[in-house]
Design a protein around this motif. Structure first.
Motif, short mmCIF file in Angstrom:
data_model
loop_
_atom_site.label_atom_id
_atom_site.label_comp_id
_atom_site.label_asym_id
_atom_site.label_seq_id
_atom_site.Cartn_x
_atom_site.Cartn_y
_atom_site.Cartn_z
N ALA A 1 0.82 -1.20 0.00
CA ALA A 1 0.00 0.00 0.00
C ALA A 1 0.86 1.26 0.00
O ALA A 1 0.56 2.24 -0.70
N GLY A 2 1.92 1.25 0.79
CA GLY A 2 2.79 2.41 0.83
C GLY A 2 3.44 2.68 -0.51
O GLY A 2 3.55 3.83 -0.95
N ARG A 3 3.87 1.62 -1.19
CA ARG A 3 4.52 1.78 -2.50
C ARG A 3 3.56 2.32 -3.55
O ARG A 3 3.90 3.21 -4.32
N GLU A 4 2.36 1.78 -3.60
CA GLU A 4 1.43 2.15 -4.66
C GLU A 4 0.71 3.47 -4.39
O GLU A 4 0.42 4.23 -5.32
N LEU A 5 0.39 3.73 -3.13
CA LEU A 5 -0.41 4.90 -2.79
C LEU A 5 0.41 6.10 -2.33
O LEU A 5 -0.12 7.20 -2.23
N GLY A 6 1.68 5.85 -2.01
CA GLY A 6 2.51 6.94 -1.54
C GLY A 6 2.11 7.45 -0.16
O GLY A 6 2.31 8.62 0.16
N LEU A 7 1.55 6.57 0.66
CA LEU A 7 1.09 6.94 2.00
C LEU A 7 1.98 6.31 3.07
O LEU A 7 2.66 5.31 2.82
N ILE A 8 1.92 6.89 4.26
CA ILE A 8 2.54 6.25 5.42
C ILE A 8 1.56 5.19 5.92
O ILE A 8 0.39 5.47 6.18
N THR A 9 2.04 3.98 6.04
CA THR A 9 1.18 2.87 6.45
C THR A 9 1.73 2.25 7.73
O THR A 9 2.94 2.11 7.89
N THR A 10 0.80 1.90 8.63
CA THR A 10 1.21 1.40 9.94
C THR A 10 0.51 0.09 10.26
O THR A 10 -0.73 0.07 10.42
N PRO A 11 1.24 -1.03 10.34
CA PRO A 11 0.62 -2.29 10.78
C PRO A 11 0.24 -2.20 12.26
O PRO A 11 1.03 -1.73 13.09
N LEU A 12 -0.95 -2.65 12.59
CA LEU A 12 -1.44 -2.65 13.96
C LEU A 12 -1.74 -4.09 14.38
O LEU A 12 -1.73 -5.00 13.54
N PRO A 13 -2.02 -4.33 15.67
CA PRO A 13 -2.32 -5.70 16.10
C PRO A 13 -3.56 -6.27 15.42
O PRO A 13 -4.42 -5.54 14.91
N GLU A 14 -3.62 -7.59 15.39
CA GLU A 14 -4.77 -8.35 14.89
C GLU A 14 -5.04 -8.12 13.41
O GLU A 14 -6.18 -8.11 12.95
N GLY A 15 -3.96 -7.93 12.65
CA GLY A 15 -4.11 -7.87 11.21
C GLY A 15 -4.71 -6.60 10.66
O GLY A 15 -5.26 -6.60 9.55
N VAL A 16 -4.62 -5.51 11.39
CA VAL A 16 -5.14 -4.22 10.92
C VAL A 16 -3.97 -3.38 10.41
O VAL A 16 -2.89 -3.37 10.99
N VAL A 17 -4.21 -2.67 9.29
CA VAL A 17 -3.21 -1.74 8.74
C VAL A 17 -3.88 -0.38 8.59
O VAL A 17 -4.96 -0.26 8.00
N ARG A 18 -3.24 0.66 9.15
CA ARG A 18 -3.75 2.01 9.01
C ARG A 18 -3.02 2.71 7.87
O ARG A 18 -1.79 2.67 7.79
N LEU A 19 -3.79 3.36 6.99
CA LEU A 19 -3.22 4.09 5.87
C LEU A 19 -3.42 5.58 6.15
O LEU A 19 -4.49 6.14 5.88
N ASP A 20 -2.41 6.21 6.73
CA ASP A 20 -2.53 7.58 7.19
C ASP A 20 -2.76 8.54 6.02
O ASP A 20 -2.01 8.55 5.04
N GLY A 21 -3.83 9.33 6.14
CA GLY A 21 -4.13 10.32 5.11
C GLY A 21 -4.84 9.76 3.90
O GLY A 21 -5.09 10.49 2.94
N GLY A 22 -5.16 8.48 3.93
CA GLY A 22 -5.83 7.87 2.79
C GLY A 22 -7.29 8.27 2.71
O GLY A 22 -8.02 8.15 3.69
N GLY A 23 -7.72 8.74 1.55
CA GLY A 23 -9.12 9.11 1.35
C GLY A 23 -9.86 8.04 0.56
O GLY A 23 -9.48 6.87 0.55
N TRP A 24 -10.93 8.46 -0.12
CA TRP A 24 -11.77 7.48 -0.80
C TRP A 24 -11.07 6.81 -1.98
O TRP A 24 -11.34 5.64 -2.27
#
Length: 297
Positions: A227-250
């Protein structure tokens, strides 16, 4: 000064009405030939709606993506490729028109499939030829790289944002069929609108998640990298298989939905909406302002 081949037409006597030619029946094949330009548009849309039917060596794909209020249905692989092309354009700061031109080109060249074969040494979404300087075989089969190379050429075309689509695409591709790109503009425009719209339901995908394999934290880290490579966003893996895509819109959320089968996603959440592979989009009080994706476990 221009000239008319064969000289000027003969004059008729003044006051004499022009002779009427006897009526001739037009052969049905001639009528079809005259209607061919209009038929090309219809056939182009029909082909675009059956992208996954002509590759005999690939198994049937259960997952499908649809564009709301149209008859367009894509396989999840085709939707993922389209979303990647759109993401590369956005990261580069290009207008929506760039995505439309690129999607129409990829529709003609590969039907939005990342092909490992083609005419001579042509490969990938855009059927780029390593022997002609597009990159190595591995590079031109990387959708991010191949889309980037297409956009490198596109922005060098004078007037590309307002020019006729098929002429602009031909300036980049140098195809033996320069008019063929135009027939795909309606589908390319509809898919672009769906991918980049702020309305979540404009693009939705369904698939049957397989049994997940591998530690979920490792898979989440891999998703964050992609996701970080394709979207150019900062991405953060979280517990239980969740990934946050900071600043990601629709647009980023649509990218995630289009890639959901590839990445084994079980949920995408953003701004009061959630997508799941079985039910599509629905309002969700649990979906906060940050875009998150959850892996299947």
């Amino acid at each position: 000064m221009s000239s008319v081949r064969g000289g000027a037409p003969p004059r008729r006597a003044a006051g004499r009405p022009p002779a009427r030619r006897p009526g001739r029946r037009v052969h049905p094949l001639v009528r079809i030939a005259r209607a061919w330009p209009a038929l090309l548009v219809v056939l182009g849309i029909a082909v675009a709606l059956s992208w996954d039917t002509d590759r005999r060596d690939e198994p049937p794909v259960a997952g499908r993506c649809t564009v709301t209020d149209t008859a367009i249905t894509l396989t999840t692989a085709q939707a993922a490729n389209a979303a990647t092309i759109a993401a590369v354009a956005r990261v580069r700061g290009l207008s929506d028109r760039a995505t439309v031109i690129a999607l129409a080109t990829a529709l003609q060249e590969s039907r939005l499939r990342n092909l490992d074969y083609g005419d001579r040494d042509s490969l990938g979404l855009f059927q780029q030829r390593p022997s002609q300087g597009w990159g190595s075989p591995e590079q031109v089969q990387d959708p991010v790289y191949s889309a980037g190379k297409f956009f490198d050429g596109l922005v060098e075309v004078r007037g590309w944002e307002t020019g006729r689509l098929t002429e602009v695409a031909q300036s980049v591709q140098r195809s033996g069929f320069p008019e063929a790109y135009q027939q795909h503009e309606p589908v390319a425009q509809a898919v672009t609108d769906a991918l980049l719209s702020d309305v979540p339901g404009r693009l939705s995908c369904t698939y049957s998640p397989p049994d997940a394999t591998g530690p979920v934290d490792d898979r989440a880290a891999a998703v964050a990298t992609v996701a970080g490579r394709e979207l150019g966003l900062i991405t953060t893996p979280l517990p239980e298989g969740v990934v946050r895509l900071d600043g990601g819109g629709w647009a980023a959320a649509k990218w995630a939905v289009a890639h959901a089968e590839r990445l084994q996603l079980a949920e995408v959440r953003l701004a009061g909406w959630a997508w799941t592979p079985g039910d599509g989009w629905a309002e969700s009080a649990a979906a906060g302002p940050q875009l998150t994706v959850t892996l299947a476990t």
